[in-house]
Design an enzyme around this catalytic site. Sequence first.
Site, short mmCIF file in Angstrom:
data_model
loop_
_atom_site.label_atom_id
_atom_site.label_comp_id
_atom_site.label_asym_id
_atom_site.label_seq_id
_atom_site.Cartn_x
_atom_site.Cartn_y
_atom_site.Cartn_z
CG HIS A 10 76.70 -49.32 -11.75
ND1 HIS A 10 75.58 -49.98 -12.20
CD2 HIS A 10 77.52 -49.19 -12.84
CE1 HIS A 10 75.71 -50.24 -13.49
NE2 HIS A 10 76.87 -49.76 -13.90
CG HIS A 67 73.58 -52.06 -17.07
ND1 HIS A 67 73.99 -50.79 -17.41
CD2 HIS A 67 72.27 -52.13 -17.43
CE1 HIS A 67 72.98 -50.14 -17.97
NE2 HIS A 67 71.92 -50.93 -17.98
CE1 TYR A 127 79.97 -54.66 -15.27
CE2 TYR A 127 78.32 -52.92 -15.42
CZ TYR A 127 79.36 -53.66 -15.99
OH TYR A 127 79.76 -53.40 -17.28
#
Length: 371
Positions: free
Chosen positions: A183, A186, A188
Amino acid sequence: MEDQEKDQIPLSTPYKMGNFQLAHRIVLAPLTRCRSYDSIPQSHAILYYSQRTTKGGFLISEATCISSAAQGFKDAPGIWSKVHIEAWKPIVDAVHAKGGVFFCQLWHPGRASDQSFEPNAGQPPVSSTDKQCSPVVENDGEVTFNFLPPLKLKTDEVSLVANDYRIAARNAIEAGFDGVEIHGAHGYLIDQFLKDQVNDRTDKYGGSLENRCRFALEVVESIANEIGADRVGIRLSPFADYMDSEDSNPEGLGLHMAKSLNKYGILYCHMVEPRMKQVEERSEFSISLRPMRRAFNGTFIAAGGYKRDDGNTAITEEHADLIAYGRLFLANPDLPKRFELHAQLNKYDRKTFYTTDPVVGYTDYPFLEKM
């Protein structure tokens, strides 16, 4: 409901992704569901994921915490311990029993986390910076997350976090997953290094575009060396502004990452459309990802507000190889079938996205044959 003839649409055509033969181009996007109590995946997730599995279908798990210091939402699942590995096994087995391909999304929220989730009470979460993230405010004005200033990782601490990703990837394979998705989107942790609005470092992880991408690529390399590049994907959102994470040159950032990833030979790159800023929803797709799609050598997945028709167009025009669906797949566990039949879709209920209920808004959306 009445019988309908199947329509051989572009989204329902087969695709070979590395060593995986997929029956269609519709991917279950990673969706946080907040139903893994105390970070432990629960038995109700067996039904949730298996409902959305078709033979040859590709699923990406909800964001899964790589360490006890990487928890961004209450009751998000983890993958850092033996307990997590064992809890994930029956869920993965259920997907495999129906012929699905299942990847685990590895997640570190960085500064986008509440102190109450940290293992040492009162210790702030880590980030590329010590700049505080703005509160998350809902449309009704309610503050749902109020973040405190994070701890800026020291140069020699960054590699320790990269190692947490490596261990989590190894654990995911032990749990039976077919691979992992990093990931990097977004707002993070990885995105906090990538974006120049957030990253204010002056060491080898900050400043230039190459330096800001260094941490992400070190994570990619570490995981590829651990489990094999043919089991690794990454999700990126160069155009997004979530969690105060915006970049002054998103096109340059996305293109640099797409080209750099080729060095490691990873399986896929999963990018979020530029139209998906905050909660904006649009039905048409843009061509802004096309340079990244052309630059990356592996499978290219596009996500961001896609419906049936623009997903078909994206495949036909080679905008992407696969299309990831989130909210529509959440509310329609048989989404590939509905798309093939051009059938009516269930409407999703935002109020049940992040509750802890093991059934309502989770496994109770009806299938076509039950309507």
